[in-house]
Design an enzyme around this catalytic site. Sequence first.
Site: not given
Length: 159
Positions: A86-87, A124, A131
């Site tokens: 998570y960012v 997402n 990715y």
Amino acid sequence: MIGVREATVDDVPLVLSFIRELAEYEKLSHEVVATEGALRETLFGERRYAEVLIGEQDGAPAGFALFFHNYSTFLGKPGIYLEDLYVRPEFRGAGIGRALLARLARLTVERGCGRLEWWVLDWNEPSIGFYKKLGAVPMDDWTVYRLTGEALEALVDGA
């Protein structure tokens, strides 16, 4: 400046904050029951079940990666499973996620692991695109199964 460091027990409140923020982003806040006490015990207690990296930008906490070892019988080697990445929104696009994954990749290689893997929610798209740019490939031929709650207890009880 971007930095990645190992979390310490003093980071438990921050880690729980990141978990809650991630759950909100994933529309799963109602599922978070973790407490600081539980994280302190399971991440920094006598038996450590997972590890945490903290990503920072100019000293400010920007994101985290929580991971643990799994094992591949086919490879005959351990692997690293990334449970959460998570960012915080205000830091996205600055390289924090890449830095966290690069550190995980380095740990994977240094520890003699055969692979680094994770799951991502189907909707997402920003993360999926990120990715794929890194060279990660989806494992579309696998379906994840899970036992929790009453179903897990029923299996334990032999029902």
